[in-house]
Design a protein around this motif. Sequence first.
Motif, short mmCIF file in Angstrom:
data_model
loop_
_atom_site.label_atom_id
_atom_site.label_comp_id
_atom_site.label_asym_id
_atom_site.label_seq_id
_atom_site.Cartn_x
_atom_site.Cartn_y
_atom_site.Cartn_z
N THR A 62 0.84 -1.20 0.00
CA THR A 62 0.00 0.00 0.00
C THR A 62 0.87 1.25 0.00
N ILE A 63 0.32 2.29 -0.59
CA ILE A 63 0.97 3.60 -0.56
C ILE A 63 0.01 4.54 0.14
N GLN A 64 0.56 5.39 0.98
CA GLN A 64 -0.25 6.39 1.67
C GLN A 64 0.33 7.77 1.43
N PHE A 65 -0.46 8.63 0.76
CA PHE A 65 -0.12 10.04 0.62
C PHE A 65 -0.71 10.74 1.84
N GLU A 66 0.13 11.35 2.64
CA GLU A 66 -0.34 12.02 3.85
C GLU A 66 -1.32 13.14 3.48
N ASP A 67 -2.47 13.16 4.08
CA ASP A 67 -3.51 14.18 3.86
C ASP A 67 -4.07 14.19 2.44
N GLY A 68 -4.02 13.08 1.72
CA GLY A 68 -4.63 12.99 0.39
C GLY A 68 -3.69 13.41 -0.73
N ARG A 73 2.04 20.05 -4.58
CA ARG A 73 2.44 20.10 -3.17
C ARG A 73 3.39 18.96 -2.89
N ARG A 74 4.35 19.21 -2.02
CA ARG A 74 5.22 18.12 -1.56
C ARG A 74 4.43 17.31 -0.55
N ILE A 75 4.16 16.06 -0.90
CA ILE A 75 3.33 15.22 -0.04
C ILE A 75 4.20 14.10 0.54
N ASN A 76 4.24 14.02 1.84
CA ASN A 76 4.94 12.92 2.49
C ASN A 76 4.23 11.63 2.10
N THR A 77 4.97 10.72 1.48
CA THR A 77 4.38 9.51 0.91
C THR A 77 5.10 8.29 1.46
N THR A 78 4.31 7.31 1.91
CA THR A 78 4.87 6.11 2.53
C THR A 78 4.39 4.87 1.80
N LEU A 79 5.32 3.98 1.51
CA LEU A 79 5.02 2.68 0.91
C LEU A 79 5.22 1.62 1.98
N GLU A 80 4.21 0.78 2.17
CA GLU A 80 4.34 -0.35 3.09
C GLU A 80 4.39 -1.62 2.25
N LEU A 81 5.46 -2.38 2.43
CA LEU A 81 5.64 -3.61 1.66
C LEU A 81 5.09 -4.81 2.41
N PRO A 82 4.57 -5.79 1.68
CA PRO A 82 4.13 -7.03 2.34
C PRO A 82 5.34 -7.84 2.81
N PRO A 113 13.01 1.92 9.67
CA PRO A 113 13.20 0.70 10.45
C PRO A 113 12.00 -0.25 10.46
N ASP A 114 10.79 0.25 10.30
CA ASP A 114 9.61 -0.62 10.37
C ASP A 114 9.21 -1.20 9.00
N ASN A 115 10.17 -1.27 8.07
CA ASN A 115 9.97 -1.80 6.72
C ASN A 115 8.98 -0.98 5.89
N THR A 116 8.89 0.29 6.19
CA THR A 116 8.18 1.18 5.29
C THR A 116 9.23 2.00 4.55
N TRP A 117 8.83 2.52 3.42
CA TRP A 117 9.72 3.30 2.57
C TRP A 117 9.07 4.66 2.38
N GLN A 118 9.88 5.73 2.34
CA GLN A 118 9.28 7.05 2.37
C GLN A 118 10.05 8.08 1.54
N ASN A 119 9.30 9.06 1.02
CA ASN A 119 9.86 10.24 0.36
C ASN A 119 8.72 11.25 0.17
N HIS A 120 9.06 12.44 -0.27
CA HIS A 120 8.05 13.43 -0.64
C HIS A 120 7.80 13.31 -2.14
N VAL A 121 6.52 13.35 -2.54
CA VAL A 121 6.13 13.24 -3.94
C VAL A 121 5.34 14.49 -4.31
N VAL A 122 5.60 15.00 -5.50
CA VAL A 122 4.86 16.14 -6.03
C VAL A 122 4.12 15.69 -7.28
#
Length: 162
Positions: A62-68, A73-82, A113-122
Amino acid sequence: MKFFSKVELLFYAGAFVSVFGVAAIVKMIHSEDPLPEALGPCNLDTGACYLQETPKRFNGATIQFEDGIRLNRRINTTLELPKAVQNAQAVTLVLEGRDMYLGVYEYPLRKLPDNTWQNHVVVPLCTDERMQWVLKVQMVDAMGRDQEWAYLFDIENPNEAL
């Protein structure tokens, strides 16, 4: 009735082949890339992207864009891997227009550390009323193999008069 000379026939044949050859090359270059088999939607309001009908190894990606998902806009984006692909070596998000070329935007993700991956996406602004985007996840797994899946979303331009 006029008969063509050999030179004229060669000229017209060469012109015919040139025109259709160039058209074939242009079509090949500008044809849409096929989408990966593993594909899912994104919800603009919640910012959640999930896969549907995927190979088992990608279930739960799953990918989660913080606040939609919002434009420009620079959106903090997190990928959670299975768990099946937790030991990935590298992960990159690649954002590109589906029906219109607005460039290719690559966002290498950093592992937390919790096996999520993160960056800002525009998500860039398009002057059309509506734009369909493809967000591809390109991953190098623990064995060094390339893996890819994608998410789709349509976003409306709030400034249609641009």
